[in-house]
Design a protein around this motif. Structure first.
Motif, short mmCIF file in Angstrom:
data_model
loop_
_atom_site.label_atom_id
_atom_site.label_comp_id
_atom_site.label_asym_id
_atom_site.label_seq_id
_atom_site.Cartn_x
_atom_site.Cartn_y
_atom_site.Cartn_z
N VAL A 111 -3.61 11.03 -2.75
CA VAL A 111 -2.18 9.57 -2.84
C VAL A 111 -1.90 9.29 -1.61
CG1 VAL A 111 -0.49 8.01 -3.96
CG2 VAL A 111 -2.82 8.36 -5.46
N ARG A 112 -1.46 11.04 -1.55
CA ARG A 112 -0.17 11.20 -0.59
C ARG A 112 -0.83 11.16 0.85
NH1 ARG A 112 1.59 15.90 2.94
NH2 ARG A 112 3.49 15.90 3.10
N GLU A 113 -2.44 11.72 1.32
CA GLU A 113 -3.07 11.25 2.10
C GLU A 113 -3.32 10.34 2.13
OE1 GLU A 113 -7.83 12.65 2.73
OE2 GLU A 113 -6.98 14.26 1.72
N LYS A 114 -3.96 9.33 1.16
CA LYS A 114 -4.17 7.89 1.41
C LYS A 114 -3.62 7.08 2.61
CE LYS A 114 -6.74 3.62 -0.24
NZ LYS A 114 -5.48 3.17 0.67
N VAL A 115 -2.34 7.27 2.04
CA VAL A 115 -0.95 6.07 2.23
C VAL A 115 -0.51 6.88 3.04
CG1 VAL A 115 1.43 5.71 1.33
CG2 VAL A 115 -0.29 5.42 -0.45
N LEU A 116 -0.82 7.98 3.52
CA LEU A 116 -0.54 8.01 4.83
C LEU A 116 -0.56 8.27 6.14
CD1 LEU A 116 1.67 11.86 4.14
CD2 LEU A 116 2.62 9.63 4.22
N ASN A 141 0.64 -1.34 0.02
CA ASN A 141 -0.33 -0.09 0.05
C ASN A 141 1.30 1.35 -0.36
OD1 ASN A 141 -2.37 -1.55 -0.41
ND2 ASN A 141 -2.52 -1.54 2.41
N THR A 142 2.20 1.56 0.91
CA THR A 142 2.65 2.12 0.72
C THR A 142 4.03 2.01 -0.37
OG1 THR A 142 2.87 2.53 2.86
CG2 THR A 142 4.78 3.90 2.20
#
Length: 699
Positions: free
Chosen positions: A565-570, A133-134
């Motif tokens: 994408v950044r928000e979901k991953v973090l 996921n990351t």
């Protein structure tokens, strides 16, 4: 660890108990409740009491609503006190009614929800899922960016580099002698030469010995190792009748990466029963089969080995003693809350440090080293000194990771660690003295923590210089990899280092190429299936790998990814990080640096994540920080050290949530941190802290 935790209502009636002991928990529940009732009768709300209970400690506190919270723990009692206070407050803040002696289903549901994060056998998060996921979105960015793509190709080329057969062949031609000569070289730590000489001698013991020497050469920097093909060829010629033939064949497979660690450990353990502690050359050669970090898991056997080699090999004895000491240090690393926890170890190494540094000075001086080598002492002195320095550094770092040092003391210890690496260990690395990869790995991990910790104590130009040195340190690791690759056993715990350093580099706005090289190499070398298999059987190992990998990749993702994408991953990464830290609490371990990283990474999504999710994250982060700090008055310096990432999150969150509760937490944290920085003489830190956060507290 938490062996049992529960909540009682008036009269000692249990509402809910959770246990990590399975059936054993049921057996002791009755006497535990009786002991709890006796303590609760003399306690007031918010007070915490302890009672020795068999080999554990019973900790009890009362809630304002009249419930009793109890835990049976085996270590880290002070942190567990803090945890129970947090749980008691959560019960008081919940919709649960005041205790009246009765038990209903709603009470059970609420209590179980509050206790669940802290009493678990293992972490439920899937390692492969969390990783993909990351890493997948991060890798997409890397491979589609020209500069980063070149870095990836460079690392791929390194990892694909073949063994240097020519160098080994020439070295073997130049190494001649008897089997006794080979043993003499081994006793001094010259394993490559011992291997080359033993290969030219006849007999099954010579063959077994040569394979082990080759394996050790693969685990040493600067050593010239035999090719894996040579080791396989030698193993194939050994008689199947010898007791240790199967062992060395498995050893060759282990060196080549074809045998999983569990299988090698099993054969290692079984082979111990075949070894006889006889003081002759054959048994001294065979005894090297057990020169392995695993041997200290068997204290009686390892002590017998020390007796056999004492006075014959300083390298052999120092290696085993260093592993023993390091294991003892790490057994206490994340659970001690008193200086006494490391008083003995620190005193021992303080008494030795002058001699250790003197030895390193000798062997790093070319003229002195030449004289020492004439006496065949140089390599032995260098290896022995490196092993002892490794553990002194580990003790210093263990103390800086605990809450027992004030800010000023912590700064002094960190400066000593950074000096020892820069002026001594780094100099040792540049010589031709072979060092155990294990030693380098240990030192790299410790120094990585020191670099991360020192960042939060430095300011202005000193901080900028420190960041430059931190990046240079990462360069040292990568350069060592380049120099030693593809030596089969020179592998470093890269994600342990980046777990400490990458969040700091993210805070500093840096994205050095060396960090990407190390992170990409770490991903390519990661054995995902083996790690995933430890989820149930070795949950601490699993949690450690998951935590280190997740924090490292979160820090990288925060600088590479954009938008949704950044928000979901973090968001996913922060959930994993908090899950890992809560699990470690249940195991009786507190990892302050990782908690700080989780706080910082949570602050990066505070403006974008759904408000409901933000509230959950914020509550978990606040609870984690409170438990680690324990008492903000007694451990004000600990609060100050942890305050910056927590304030990052609080200052970004309280307005958005429109909740005065979080403003009160922010103001309390701010006031305590400012006061502590000033109290301990860090006035510039106090001023910088004020500039960063004072405006965010205005209603």
């Amino acid at each position: 660890m938490i062996r049992l935790m529960g909540v009682l209502t008036i009269g000692g009636v249990p509402i809910k108990f959770k246990s990590s002991m399975e059936a054993e928990g049921e057996l002791i529940l009755g006497p535990l409740i009786e002991a709890t009732k006796a303590l609760s009768d003399i306690m007031g709300s918010g007070e915490v009491r302890r009672l020795a209970f068999k080999d554990n400690t019973l900790i009890v506190t009362e809630t304002t609503k009249g419930f009793t919270v109890v835990a049976l723990v085996s270590k880290a009692e002070d942190y567990m006190d803090s945890l129970l206070r947090v749980i008691a407050e959560k019960i008081d803040e919940s919709e649960i009614q005041f205790a009246d002696g009765s038990v209903n289903e709603l009470q059970k549901i609420i209590v179980e929800r509050i206790l669940n994060p802290y009493v678990r056998d293992h972490i439920e998060v899937s390692f492969p899922d969390a990783l993909s996921n990351t890493w997948n979105p991060v890798y997409e960015v890397l491979k589609n960016h020209d500069q980063f793509a070149e870095i990836i190709q460079e690392v791929d080329d390194l990892l694909a580099r073949p063994e240097s057969e020519k160098r080994w062949t020439q070295f073997r031609k130049e190494s001649k002698g008897s089997l006794n000569d080979a043993l003499a070289h081994a006793l001094r730590g010259e394993f490559d030469k011992a291997c080359a000489i033993a290969l030219d001698n006849e007999g099954v013991v010579a063959g077994i010995f040569s394979i082990k020497m080759g394996a050790l050469a693969h685990s040493m920097t600067k050593a010239i190792p035999p090719t894996l093909a040579e080791l396989r060829k030698t193993a194939a010629t050994l008689s199947d009748d010898h007791l240790f033939t199967d062992f060395v064949k498995i050893l060759v497979g282990s060196v080549a990466g074809e045998v999983i660690p569990a299988d090698y450990s099993r054969v290692f353990r079984e082979s111990m029963s075949h070894f006889e502690f006889i003081d002759d050359d054959d048994h001294l050669m065979l005894g090297f089969l057990f020169l392995d970090p695993r041997v200290v898991d068997y204290p009686e056997f390892s002590e017998s080995l020390l007796e056999l080699y004492r006075g014959k090999s300083e390298v052999y004895c120092s290696f085993i003693e260093a592993i023993q000491d390091r294991n003892n240090i790490f057994a206490k690393l994340y659970s001690i809350t008193s200086y006494d926890g490391f008083k003995e170890e620190l005193g021992l190494y303080k008494a030795q440090i002058s001699n250790i540094l003197g030895s390193i000075t000798w062997v790093t001086n070319e003229e002195l080293m030449w004289e020492l080598q004439k006496e065949e002492k140089g390599i032995e002195i260098g290896i022995t000194a490196s092993l002892r320095l490794q553990n002194y550094i580990a003790v210093l770092i263990a103390l800086t990771e605990s809450p027992v040092l004030s800010i000023g003391e912590r700064k002094e210890f960190l400066e000593e660690v950074l000096m020892l690496y820069r002026d001594y260990f780094r100099a040792l690395m540049t010589t031709n003295i072979p060092l155990f990869a294990y030693t380098l790995d240990s030192v790299f991990q410790s120094v990585g923590v020191a670099h991360a910790e020192y960042y939060f104590l430095s300011t202005g130009d000193a901080r900028n210089q420190h960041i430059r040195r931190t990046i240079e340190f990462l360069g040292d690791i990568y350069e060592t990899m380049v120099e030693e690759w593809p030596k089969a056993r020179v592998r470093f715990s890269l994600f342990v280092v980046t777990n400490s350093i990458s969040p700091v580099l993210a805070r500093a706005g840096e994205l050095p190429e060396t960090e990407i090289r190390l992170m990409y190499a770490a991903m390519q070398l990661l054995d995902v299936n083996t790690i995933d298999a430890t989820q149930i059987t070795r949950p601490t190992t699993y949690a450690t790998y998951l935590g280190n990998t997740n924090t490292s990749l979160t820090a990288l993702a925060s600088r590479l990814l954009k938008g949704e994408v950044r928000e979901k991953v973090l968001k996913d990464c922060v959930d994993v990080a908090l899950d890992v830290q809560e699990w470690f609490l249940s195991f009786g371990e507190v990892i302050r640096d990782d908690a700080m990283s989780a706080s910082y990474h949570a602050s990066l999504i505070a403006d974008t994540v759904d408000v409901g999710e933000l509230r959950k994250i914020l509550d978990r982060v606040i609870d984690l920080n409170r438990i680690i700090v324990q008492d903000p008055t007694k451990f004000d310096y600990e609060l100050a050290m942890m305050s910056v990432p927590l304030m990052d999150l609080l200052s970004n969150s309280w307005r958005r949530l429109a909740d005065e509760k979080y403003l009160r937490v922010a103001k309390s944290t701010y006031d305590s941190a400012i006061s502590a920085w000033k109290k301990y003489g860090f006035h510039e830190k106090a001023e910088n802290f004020k500039k960063s956060f004072s405006h965010s507290l205005e209603s």
